[in-house]
Design an enzyme around this catalytic site. Structure first.
Site, mmCIF file in Angstrom:
data_model
loop_
_atom_site.group_PDB
_atom_site.id
_atom_site.type_symbol
_atom_site.label_atom_id
_atom_site.label_comp_id
_atom_site.label_asym_id
_atom_site.label_seq_id
_atom_site.Cartn_x
_atom_site.Cartn_y
_atom_site.Cartn_z
ATOM 1 N N THR A 1 5.922 29.967 33.083
ATOM 2 C CA THR A 1 4.642 29.625 32.449
ATOM 3 C C THR A 1 4.612 28.199 31.916
ATOM 4 O O THR A 1 3.574 27.537 31.942
ATOM 5 C CB THR A 1 4.367 30.620 31.303
ATOM 6 O OG1 THR A 1 4.240 31.921 31.872
ATOM 7 C CG2 THR A 1 3.094 30.304 30.548
ATOM 8 N N SER B 1 9.718 33.558 36.880
ATOM 9 C CA SER B 1 11.128 33.908 36.637
ATOM 10 C C SER B 1 11.501 35.274 37.198
ATOM 11 O O SER B 1 12.671 35.555 37.412
ATOM 12 C CB SER B 1 11.455 33.820 35.150
ATOM 13 O OG SER B 1 10.817 34.843 34.423
HETATM 14 N N1 GLU Z 1 5.245 34.939 30.499
HETATM 15 C C1 GLU Z 1 6.100 34.523 31.568
HETATM 16 C C2 GLU Z 1 6.571 33.110 31.263
HETATM 17 O O1 GLU Z 1 6.598 32.829 30.157
HETATM 18 C C3 GLU Z 1 5.508 34.765 32.900
HETATM 19 C C4 GLU Z 1 6.055 34.053 34.064
HETATM 20 C C5 GLU Z 1 7.542 33.898 34.224
HETATM 21 O O2 GLU Z 1 8.350 34.557 33.567
HETATM 22 O O3 GLU Z 1 7.906 33.077 35.066
HETATM 23 O O4 GLU Z 1 6.925 32.241 31.950
#
Ligand code: GLU
Length: 330
Positions: A18, A62
């Protein structure tokens, strides 16, 4: 001497998540888009703090990171430490951050700080936390007191040990917590303040094998045993059960644990999200005394997901015989 030459050298590796996500197509949601250079552009003040070398290693959510990719990330981070960087920072998605942090912590042999950060709000949202978290991560990486603490997770002005931290909220800014152990430290007005002394660390060698698979199954009310019975036949080499309460399963699952533990290591952890498994409190069939007699190992405070990471690494190093010793210290 030139002032720039006296700045600490910090390496940043971007993996996606994110913190790097933007809306590319209106109405389609955010996706990993920002390179390490674009991340740095959001934080011009970093240039006054440190000499930054930044690299985009992956641009992934991720959830899609793999152990094999993470071994390459580890080797990259090690090469940065060997080149004399004062600290190494990784940015990634928060969804698997606790697993990645623990994985790298098991394999990080240096006193150089390896810091992992991310963001709960993307750069497309108001109040995006990525730049503040990245700044804090660099400040922690630069701090002399961060040496010898292994891999640290820095978000929301808190510093957490890789072993204890968990994502405990799907959306909140304060999404990370280390139940019972608390954060190892805080950032107070940009100053790094540790609340405890570093503990002695032991690291494992880089796994020679990468094809091993470890299953993780969660106990749930009235669950049948079909998946459990199939674990060995499907080629898994280890099993972690996220058990009820203090590490319990049903009588039917307990019977399967006995069969499976004759073929591979079986760890029973707690699905509750906090606290340790018991060792000698409950005497019923499927309780921890019974499960240990049937060959399972209890996880202690280690959460099910990190048990899976530990077992994967130990099998990869040919050191699964050390599993009980590693768990007894958790
Ligand atoms: N909320 C997650 C993040 O903070 C979603 C996406 C991910 O883990 O890549 O990045």
């Amino acid at each position: 001497m030139n002032e720039v030459l006296q700045l600490p050298r910090i390496a940043i590796g971007a993996l996606g998540g994110t913190v790097s996500m933007k809306v590319k197509t209106p109405g389609e949601g955010v996706t990993p888009s920002l390179s390490s250079d674009a991340l740095l552009a959001s934080l011009p003040q970093l240039a006054d703090l440190a000499l930054i070398t930044a690299q985009t290693l992956h641009l992934l959510p991720s959830a899609s990171l793999t152990f094999v990719q993470l071994i390459d990330v580890l080797l990259w981070a090690k090469s940065q430490a060997e080149q004399g960087m004062q600290g190494v920072v990784l940015t990634q998605g928060t969804d698997t951050l606790e697993e990645v942090a623990y994985f790298l912590d098991l394999l990080w042999p240096y006193s150089t700080p390896l810091i992992i950060t991310g963001a709960m709000r993307s750069p497309s949202q108001a109040g995006a936390d990525g730049p503040a978290n990245l700044l804090a991560a660099v400040q922690v990486a630069m701090a002399e007191e961060s040496q010898g603490r292994g891999v640290l997770v820095v978000l929301n002005d808190q510093i957490h040990a890789a072993e204890h931290v968990r994502k405990v909220d799907s959306m909140a800014m304060a999404a990370f917590s280390s139940a019972y152990f608390g954060p190892d430290g805080l950032l107070v007005e940009g100053r790094v303040r540790y609340l405890n002394a570093p503990k002695p660390r032991v690291s494992l060698p880089v796994p020679e094998r990468l094809d091993q698979r470890v299953a993780l199954l969660e106990a749930s009310l009235g669950a049948d045993t079909s998946l459990l019975e199939d674990v060995a036949g499907l080629g898994y080499e280890g099993l972690v059960i996220a058990g009820f309460g203090a590490g319990h399963v049903s009588q039917e699952w307990a019977r399967c644990v006995q069969q499976t533990s004759q073929r591979m290591p079986v760890i029973v952890a707690s699905r509750t999200g906090a606290g340790a498994t018991a060792l000698h409190a409950y005497g019923f069939s499927g309780g921890e005394i019974d499960l240990q007699r049937k060959g399972a190992l209890m996880a202690g405070f280690l959460c099910p997901r990190k048990c899976r990471v530990l077992l994967w690494v130990l099998i990869g190093c040919g050191r699964e015989g050390e599993l009980s010793r590693w768990l007894s210290q958790r």
